[in-house]
Scaffold this motif. Structure first.
Motif, PDB file in Angstrom:
ATOM      1  N   ALA A 166       0.815  -1.210   0.000  1.00 29.86           N
ATOM      2  CA  ALA A 166       0.000   0.000   0.000  1.00 29.86           C
ATOM      3  C   ALA A 166       0.853   1.267   0.000  1.00 29.86           C
ATOM      4  O   ALA A 166       2.073   1.224   0.222  1.00 29.86           O
ATOM      5  CB  ALA A 166      -0.910  -0.010   1.225  1.00 29.86           C
ATOM      6  N   VAL A 167       0.188   2.386  -0.248  1.00 26.96           N
ATOM      7  CA  VAL A 167       0.823   3.707  -0.153  1.00 26.96           C
ATOM      8  C   VAL A 167       0.002   4.566   0.808  1.00 26.96           C
ATOM      9  O   VAL A 167      -1.183   4.308   1.033  1.00 26.96           O
ATOM     10  CB  VAL A 167       0.948   4.394  -1.529  1.00 26.96           C
ATOM     11  CG1 VAL A 167       1.737   3.532  -2.499  1.00 26.96           C
ATOM     12  CG2 VAL A 167      -0.416   4.746  -2.110  1.00 26.96           C
ATOM     13  N   LEU A 168       0.634   5.599   1.349  1.00 23.86           N
ATOM     14  CA  LEU A 168      -0.018   6.413   2.380  1.00 23.86           C
ATOM     15  C   LEU A 168      -0.726   7.621   1.773  1.00 23.86           C
ATOM     16  O   LEU A 168      -0.102   8.453   1.115  1.00 23.86           O
ATOM     17  CB  LEU A 168       1.020   6.905   3.396  1.00 23.86           C
ATOM     18  CG  LEU A 168       0.457   7.727   4.563  1.00 23.86           C
ATOM     19  CD1 LEU A 168      -0.470   6.886   5.434  1.00 23.86           C
ATOM     20  CD2 LEU A 168       1.586   8.324   5.396  1.00 23.86           C
ATOM     21  N   ALA A 169      -2.037   7.698   2.017  1.00 28.23           N
ATOM     22  CA  ALA A 169      -2.834   8.865   1.637  1.00 28.23           C
ATOM     23  C   ALA A 169      -3.219   9.603   2.918  1.00 28.23           C
ATOM     24  O   ALA A 169      -3.492   8.979   3.945  1.00 28.23           O
ATOM     25  CB  ALA A 169      -4.096   8.428   0.889  1.00 28.23           C
ATOM     26  N   CYS A 170      -3.251  10.936   2.841  1.00 28.57           N
ATOM     27  CA  CYS A 170      -3.497  11.751   4.031  1.00 28.57           C
ATOM     28  C   CYS A 170      -4.601  12.775   3.742  1.00 28.57           C
ATOM     29  O   CYS A 170      -4.620  13.375   2.679  1.00 28.57           O
ATOM     30  CB  CYS A 170      -2.227  12.518   4.411  1.00 28.57           C
ATOM     31  SG  CYS A 170      -0.794  11.470   4.690  1.00 28.57           S
TER      32      CYS A 170
ATOM     33  N   ALA B 230      -9.045  21.937   3.313  1.00 30.18           N
ATOM     34  CA  ALA B 230      -9.391  20.963   4.361  1.00 30.18           C
ATOM     35  C   ALA B 230     -10.321  19.890   3.809  1.00 30.18           C
ATOM     36  O   ALA B 230     -11.230  20.184   3.036  1.00 30.18           O
ATOM     37  CB  ALA B 230     -10.051  21.683   5.520  1.00 30.18           C
ATOM     38  N   GLY B 231     -10.076  18.656   4.233  1.00 28.72           N
ATOM     39  CA  GLY B 231     -10.938  17.550   3.821  1.00 28.72           C
ATOM     40  C   GLY B 231     -10.475  16.864   2.541  1.00 28.72           C
ATOM     41  O   GLY B 231     -10.929  15.761   2.237  1.00 28.72           O
ATOM     42  N   ARG B 232      -9.603  17.527   1.781  1.00 23.65           N
ATOM     43  CA  ARG B 232      -9.083  16.909   0.567  1.00 23.65           C
ATOM     44  C   ARG B 232      -7.934  15.959   0.917  1.00 23.65           C
ATOM     45  O   ARG B 232      -7.175  16.201   1.841  1.00 23.65           O
ATOM     46  CB  ARG B 232      -8.568  17.979  -0.419  1.00 23.65           C
ATOM     47  CG  ARG B 232      -9.681  18.814  -1.040  1.00 23.65           C
ATOM     48  CD  ARG B 232     -10.563  17.938  -1.909  1.00 23.65           C
ATOM     49  NE  ARG B 232     -11.620  18.668  -2.588  1.00 23.65           N
ATOM     50  CZ  ARG B 232     -11.509  19.218  -3.787  1.00 23.65           C
ATOM     51  NH1 ARG B 232     -10.365  19.178  -4.439  1.00 23.65           N
ATOM     52  NH2 ARG B 232     -12.536  19.828  -4.332  1.00 23.65           N
ATOM     53  N   TRP B 233      -7.806  14.900   0.123  1.00 20.29           N
ATOM     54  CA  TRP B 233      -6.716  13.948   0.319  1.00 20.29           C
ATOM     55  C   TRP B 233      -5.500  14.387  -0.481  1.00 20.29           C
ATOM     56  O   TRP B 233      -5.643  15.011  -1.546  1.00 20.29           O
ATOM     57  CB  TRP B 233      -7.167  12.546  -0.080  1.00 20.29           C
ATOM     58  CG  TRP B 233      -8.172  12.009   0.888  1.00 20.29           C
ATOM     59  CD1 TRP B 233      -9.501  12.305   0.935  1.00 20.29           C
ATOM     60  CD2 TRP B 233      -7.924  11.119   1.976  1.00 20.29           C
ATOM     61  NE1 TRP B 233     -10.110  11.665   1.983  1.00 20.29           N
ATOM     62  CE2 TRP B 233      -9.169  10.913   2.641  1.00 20.29           C
ATOM     63  CE3 TRP B 233      -6.799  10.465   2.466  1.00 20.29           C
ATOM     64  CZ2 TRP B 233      -9.293  10.086   3.753  1.00 20.29           C
ATOM     65  CZ3 TRP B 233      -6.924   9.643   3.569  1.00 20.29           C
ATOM     66  CH2 TRP B 233      -8.151   9.452   4.210  1.00 20.29           C
TER      67      TRP B 233
ATOM     68  N   ASP C  28     -11.371  11.784  -2.180  1.00 18.15           N
ATOM     69  CA  ASP C  28     -11.597  13.132  -2.707  1.00 18.15           C
ATOM     70  C   ASP C  28     -10.258  13.878  -2.703  1.00 18.15           C
ATOM     71  O   ASP C  28      -9.917  14.579  -1.757  1.00 18.15           O
ATOM     72  CB  ASP C  28     -12.629  13.847  -1.818  1.00 18.15           C
ATOM     73  CG  ASP C  28     -12.974  15.227  -2.333  1.00 18.15           C
ATOM     74  OD1 ASP C  28     -12.682  15.522  -3.510  1.00 18.15           O
ATOM     75  OD2 ASP C  28     -13.531  16.018  -1.542  1.00 18.15           O
ATOM     76  N   TRP C  29      -9.510  13.719  -3.786  1.00 19.22           N
ATOM     77  CA  TRP C  29      -8.149  14.250  -3.867  1.00 19.22           C
ATOM     78  C   TRP C  29      -8.129  15.751  -4.146  1.00 19.22           C
ATOM     79  O   TRP C  29      -9.017  16.277  -4.823  1.00 19.22           O
ATOM     80  CB  TRP C  29      -7.373  13.535  -4.990  1.00 19.22           C
ATOM     81  CG  TRP C  29      -7.046  12.141  -4.620  1.00 19.22           C
ATOM     82  CD1 TRP C  29      -7.785  11.027  -4.905  1.00 19.22           C
ATOM     83  CD2 TRP C  29      -5.930  11.692  -3.841  1.00 19.22           C
ATOM     84  NE1 TRP C  29      -7.178   9.924  -4.351  1.00 19.22           N
ATOM     85  CE2 TRP C  29      -6.050  10.305  -3.700  1.00 19.22           C
ATOM     86  CE3 TRP C  29      -4.832  12.335  -3.255  1.00 19.22           C
ATOM     87  CZ2 TRP C  29      -5.117   9.530  -2.998  1.00 19.22           C
ATOM     88  CZ3 TRP C  29      -3.899  11.579  -2.554  1.00 19.22           C
ATOM     89  CH2 TRP C  29      -4.054  10.197  -2.429  1.00 19.22           C
TER      90      TRP C  29
END
Ligand SMILES: Nc1nc2c([nH]c(=O)n2[C@H]2C[C@H](O)[C@@H](COP(=O)(O)OP(=O)(O)OP(=O)(O)O)O2)c(=O)[nH]1
Length: 158
Positions: free
Chosen positions: A20-24, A33-36, A114-115
């Motif tokens: 996996a890879v890390l999404a924040c 705010a709220g976007r990945w 939601d990038w």
């Protein structure tokens, strides 16, 4: 072009761990705010992209990383975003000063988030990249493009 219209140079890490890879997710006190996004931040004067990335990840996630190859660099509006593969040099992050959610996802499952608009090109690159190429790029052993990382950063972004 006035200086204020120049894109801000931002570096971000696609940290590969396991499968996996890390999404924040950006926290409420941050813009967008709220976007990945992929963790990272703005390159400061005198820093290399890799140095800036290592500093940002230490500051916001409290982790040490090895920065690998450049995966994608695209200008979207006012953001010039360069995303590098990376691997952890120690324990994984437990929390973030800048994010309210951290998720490890397989590259094919990233598209459901939601990038931030600037991240969509690298999300597409990751979805299409064979896993072996991604792990090689993250460890710096291989490159998904023909360009060496530093050469690519010297060039004009797309
Ligand atoms: N770190 C990061 N920023 C991104 C990404 N995609 C994207 O559009 N951005 C934008 C959000 C911000 O406008 C800018 C970087 O801001 P930041 O808040 O992460 O950077 P920083 O820590 O250096 O900033 P600051 O809050 O200290 O001023 O780039 C991404 O994948 N990672």
């Amino acid at each position: 072009m006035p200086a204020s219209a120049l894109p801000v140079v931002v570096v971000a890490a696609v940290i590969v761990r396991g499968d996996a890879v890390l999404a924040c997710r950006r926290a409420a006190h941050k813009d967008a705010a709220g976007r990945w996004e992929f963790p990272g931040g703005k390159v400061e004067a005198g820093e290399t992209p890799q140095g800036a990335l290592a500093r940002e990840l230490r500051e916001e996630l409290g982790v040490d990383v090895r920065v690998g190859a450049l995966l994608d660099r695209t200008v979207t509006g006012t953001v010039d975003l360069a995303c590098y593969g990376a691997t952890l040099a120690g324990p994984p992050p437990a929390s973030s000063t800048d994010h309210d959610a951290l998720e490890w996802r397989r590259p094919g499952a990233l598209a459901g988030l939601d990038w931030a608009p600037a991240d969509l090109p690298v999300v597409a690159v990751l979805a299409a990249l064979p896993w072996a190429e991604l792990t090689a790029a993250a460890s710096g052993a291989g490159r998904p493009t023909d360009e060496a990382t530093d050469e690519a950063m010297d060039e004009e972004p797309r």
